[in-house]
Design a protein around this motif. Structure first.
Motif, PDB file in Angstrom:
ATOM      1  N   LEU A  76      -1.360  -1.983  -8.191  1.00  0.00           N
ATOM      2  CA  LEU A  76      -1.498  -1.949  -6.739  1.00  0.00           C
ATOM      3  C   LEU A  76      -1.909  -0.549  -6.278  1.00  0.00           C
ATOM      4  N   LEU A  77      -1.216   0.459  -6.852  1.00  0.00           N
ATOM      5  CA  LEU A  77      -1.427   1.828  -6.385  1.00  0.00           C
ATOM      6  C   LEU A  77      -2.764   2.416  -6.870  1.00  0.00           C
ATOM      7  N   ASN A  79      -5.430   1.255  -6.134  1.00  0.00           N
ATOM      8  CA  ASN A  79      -6.315   1.094  -4.987  1.00  0.00           C
ATOM      9  C   ASN A  79      -6.007   2.075  -3.864  1.00  0.00           C
ATOM     10  N   SER A  82      -4.598   7.907  -2.215  1.00  0.00           N
ATOM     11  CA  SER A  82      -3.759   8.947  -2.786  1.00  0.00           C
ATOM     12  C   SER A  82      -2.392   8.301  -3.000  1.00  0.00           C
ATOM     13  N   ASP A  84       1.814   8.517  -5.102  1.00  0.00           N
ATOM     14  CA  ASP A  84       2.744   9.069  -6.075  1.00  0.00           C
ATOM     15  C   ASP A  84       3.225   7.877  -6.895  1.00  0.00           C
ATOM     16  N   GLU A  86       5.506   5.853  -6.714  1.00  0.00           N
ATOM     17  CA  GLU A  86       6.115   4.736  -5.992  1.00  0.00           C
ATOM     18  C   GLU A  86       5.367   4.285  -4.750  1.00  0.00           C
ATOM     19  N   ALA A  87       4.566   5.170  -4.175  1.00  0.00           N
ATOM     20  CA  ALA A  87       4.093   4.865  -2.820  1.00  0.00           C
ATOM     21  C   ALA A  87       2.652   5.299  -2.573  1.00  0.00           C
ATOM     22  N   PHE A  88       2.061   4.637  -1.548  1.00  0.00           N
ATOM     23  CA  PHE A  88       0.779   5.087  -1.017  1.00  0.00           C
ATOM     24  C   PHE A  88       1.034   6.374  -0.230  1.00  0.00           C
ATOM     25  N   LEU A  89       0.140   7.334  -0.329  1.00  0.00           N
ATOM     26  CA  LEU A  89       0.289   8.566   0.445  1.00  0.00           C
ATOM     27  C   LEU A  89      -0.852   8.668   1.442  1.00  0.00           C
ATOM     28  N   VAL A  90      -0.492   9.019   2.678  1.00  0.00           N
ATOM     29  CA  VAL A  90      -1.516   9.226   3.703  1.00  0.00           C
ATOM     30  C   VAL A  90      -1.206  10.523   4.437  1.00  0.00           C
ATOM     31  N   PRO A  91      -2.187  11.100   5.135  1.00  0.00           N
ATOM     32  CA  PRO A  91      -1.902  12.291   5.934  1.00  0.00           C
ATOM     33  C   PRO A  91      -0.788  11.976   6.926  1.00  0.00           C
ATOM     34  N   LYS A  92       0.072  12.936   7.189  1.00  0.00           N
ATOM     35  CA  LYS A  92       1.230  12.675   8.029  1.00  0.00           C
ATOM     36  C   LYS A  92       0.792  12.099   9.371  1.00  0.00           C
ATOM     37  N   ALA A  93       1.411  10.947   9.697  1.00  0.00           N
ATOM     38  CA  ALA A  93       1.056  10.269  10.943  1.00  0.00           C
ATOM     39  C   ALA A  93       2.352   9.935  11.659  1.00  0.00           C
ATOM     40  N   VAL A  94       2.722  10.754  12.626  1.00  0.00           N
ATOM     41  CA  VAL A  94       3.953  10.502  13.376  1.00  0.00           C
ATOM     42  C   VAL A  94       3.568  10.026  14.761  1.00  0.00           C
TER      43      VAL A  94
ATOM     44  N   ASN B  34       7.107  -0.751  -2.756  1.00  0.00           N
ATOM     45  CA  ASN B  34       5.841  -1.355  -3.157  1.00  0.00           C
ATOM     46  C   ASN B  34       5.917  -2.270  -4.388  1.00  0.00           C
ATOM     47  N   TYR B  83      -2.608   2.590  12.469  1.00  0.00           N
ATOM     48  CA  TYR B  83      -1.396   3.313  12.112  1.00  0.00           C
ATOM     49  C   TYR B  83      -1.057   2.863  10.704  1.00  0.00           C
ATOM     50  N   ASP B 138       2.314  17.863   4.593  1.00  0.00           N
ATOM     51  CA  ASP B 138       1.579  17.111   5.600  1.00  0.00           C
ATOM     52  C   ASP B 138       1.265  15.734   5.044  1.00  0.00           C
ATOM     53  N   GLN B 139       2.352  14.942   4.824  1.00  0.00           N
ATOM     54  CA  GLN B 139       2.179  13.716   4.070  1.00  0.00           C
ATOM     55  C   GLN B 139       3.148  12.628   4.531  1.00  0.00           C
ATOM     56  N   THR B 140       2.673  11.384   4.496  1.00  0.00           N
ATOM     57  CA  THR B 140       3.529  10.247   4.817  1.00  0.00           C
ATOM     58  C   THR B 140       3.463   9.270   3.662  1.00  0.00           C
ATOM     59  N   CYS B 142       4.025   5.488   2.194  1.00  0.00           N
ATOM     60  CA  CYS B 142       4.009   4.143   2.752  1.00  0.00           C
ATOM     61  C   CYS B 142       4.598   3.159   1.748  1.00  0.00           C
TER      62      CYS B 142
END
Lengths: 95, 477
Positions: A76-77, A79, A82, A84, A86-94, B34, B83, B138-140, B142
């Motif tokens: 899955l990852l 695809n 970016s 790690d 365990e998880a998909f990483l995206v630019p910080k979006a708050v 995930n 989002y 600077d990372q989230t 998911c």
């Protein structure tokens, strides 16, 4: 339909795009051309025609509530833009 | 000036299906990040979502139980927003033709107000994933395990005036959905989430004020406090000559206050359009009749039946029907032949005491109806006294242990031997002449002391009524 530069700004905000100031006039012209294509459809008389929400004459397509194995996480990852372990990483979006 | 608070609710409820709304991934709570995901629920290109038939069934059940009108021609729409909690950049939801409209929920508040809360609509949609924002980078991160878990969103009209009414409605809604078995409605696990739309206006005014929407309300207590805070904040703004801004505000449980999240004036434009991947739904009368037949008996009906059929007081009936698990437990004990009022007393007393002491929900307890029925029959047959029975109950509660084994292992069976009782009374009387003197000179308290001494002599296993009688006989002889 007239597309103004203000409308280009608004659509840019919705699409999270940041066009350069000098690109806006061109974008407005192009968008206007695209939207004007819909005028072809507007020429048709649709009075008395039921609105359609789906192009095929099918309905009630459902599946039983039975679990199947999920995709292995490693695959899955692959695809992810970016990731790690365990998880998909995206630019910080708050929000 | 007197102000009136006007409140409407949007409640999201996670449905208790086994799989997600549009794919066959499990909906199980918990799970490493995930690991409950596939190409459909992570929005990979070229995938085709297919609706889970159970989602429709549960939504229709909920709609019928909330006295709503079912939409016979129904479809899904795309709600577009960027989002990362939604990898597709849109949520599949229902805007134009929600599955249910115009429902009604009758409520009764603690202080006795009765009113009908109107349901504007109920629609089906998918849940979003969970984002964890890195505090340093600077990372989230998911996690899409929740992404695609089926939800129903239930939207009320602005019919609430007090926090008390809101809580009464949510309790009613939770109980109804639990009875139906369509959701477990656990606020702490997020399977019931509530957004509060609130505005204030001068009392008597027919016009609505500008509203704010509050999010992140994770308990009934938080909802009540947030309503009090936000009403006060808006009234103060207006009284200072300022205006309320239409916006989304986040409740902070630690700070006891709401904070602006995003302004509605700034581009909340979801560009809804019909979802082309999901063919429309046509709900037939036959299907509705079938679902209607499957609806379980609801709390209001049980409330009336428990009073009529079992002769229970209103209070008992309310307590037992408040949670489906308790009502089921009660009915199972009664079916095993236990006296209904006895069962009710046991449930409202020792059983609920154990649940609150152990922090358990009734539906998660191990205790079986047969165990309680056995205890009640032993007490009735005079083989166990009530106090000892409560001790046995507490001992077997956690594991649903065997009552008879426990009683014989601990020598707790009631002593019904008249000779043993007489001997104990004799012994206590000769050891406490002063108490007998006290009783005869009118000190009723001394009687209780004598009973206690005889009980102790028989290690608490005597039948209290028999002890009372034996002491009275002896005193009167």
């Amino acid at each position: 339909m007239k597309i103004t530069e203000e409308m280009v700004d608004y659509i840019s905000v919705l699409s999270r795009l940041k066009p350069e100031p000098e690109e806006k006039a061109q974008l407005a012209t192009e968008l206007e051309r695209i939207v004007s294509y819909m005028d072809v459809l507007n020429r048709l008389d649709t009075a008395g025609v039921e609105p359609l929400s789906h192009v095929f004459p099918i309905k009630n397509v459902m599946r039983p509530d039975l679990p199947c194995p999920s995709l292995p996480r490693e695959g899955l990852l692959k695809n992810a833009p970016s990731e790690d372990p365990e998880a998909f990483l995206v630019p910080k979006a708050v929000e | 000036m007197t102000w009136e608070t006007v409140i409407g609710l949007e409640t999201h409820v996670e449905l208790a299906t086994r799989t997600k709304i549009f794919c066959s991934c499990t909906t199980e709570f918990g799970g490493a990040p995930n690991t409950h995901c596939c190409p459909v629920c992570t929005g990979m290109p070229g995938t085709l979502p297919v609706l889970n038939e159970k989602v429709l069934e549960f939504a229709v059940k909920a709609g019928l139980a909330l006295d709503g009108e079912i939409t016979h021609h129904c479809k899904f729409d795309r709600k577009n927003y960027f989002y990362p909690d939604l990898p597709k950049a849109y949520q599949v939801s229902q805007l134009y033709l929600p599955i249910v409209r115009n429902g009604k929920v009758p409520i009764r508040t603690q202080s006795g107000t009765e009113k009908i809360i109107r349901i504007h609509e109920l629609h089906m949609e998918e849940d979003a994933g969970k984002l964890v924002h890195d505090p340093w980078l600077d990372q989230t991160r998911c996690d899409y395990n929740r992404c695609g878990v089926p939800l129903i969103e239930i939207v009320t009209e602005p019919d609430f005036r007090t926090a008390e009414e809101v809580i009464a409605y949510l309790e009613k809604l939770r109980s109804t959905l639990q009875y139906l078995g369509v959701s477990d409605c656990k606020m702490q696990e997020g399977s019931l989430r509530c957004d509060v739309n609130l505005s204030v206006r001068p009392a008597g005014s027919a016009q609505l004020g500008t509203r704010t929407e509050m999010k992140n309300l994770n308990s009934f207590k938080a909802i009540a406090r947030a309503i009090a805070y936000e009403s006060r904040r808006q009234v103060e703004l207006i009284e200072e000559g300022k205006r309320v801004v239409q916006e989304t505000r986040r409740w902070d449980d630690n700070k006891d206050a709401t904070f602006a999240m995003r302004s509605k004036e700034n581009a909340q434009d979801y560009r809804y359009f019909p979802e082309p991947d999901i063919p429309p739904l046509e709900i037939t009368q036959e299907y509705l009749d079938h679902i209607r037949k499957e609806l379980p008996e609801m709390a209001e009906h049980k409330l009336i039946r428990y009073q009529a059929e079992f002769g229970l007081p209103l209070y008992d009936a309310q307590m037992l029907t408040g949670q489906k698990a308790l009502a089921d437990f009660f009915e199972a004990c009664a079916a095993l032949g236990s006296d209904p009022k006895q069962v009710s007393n046991w449930i409202m007393g020792p059983l609920m005491g154990q649940l609150s002491a152990k922090g358990l929900e009734a539906k998660d307890m191990a205790l079986s109806p047969a165990t309680l029925a056995r205890l009640i029959s032993l007490v009735k047959a005079g083989q166990l006294n009530r106090n000892t029975a409560v001790k046995v109950f507490e001992a077997v509660f956690d594991q649903d242990g065997d009552v008879d084994t426990y009683i014989s292992a601990h020598g707790l069976a009631q002593v019904n031997d008249p000779d043993a009782l007489a001997a104990a009374v004799e012994k206590v009387f000769s050891a406490n002449p002063q108490s007998i003197e006290d009783f005869r000179s009118g000190k009723e308290k001394a009687f209780g002391f004598l009973v206690g001494q005889v009980m102790r002599e028989l290690r608490g296993k005597a039948n209290p009524q028999a002890v009372n009688q034996a002491i009275r006989d002896k005193l009167n002889s």
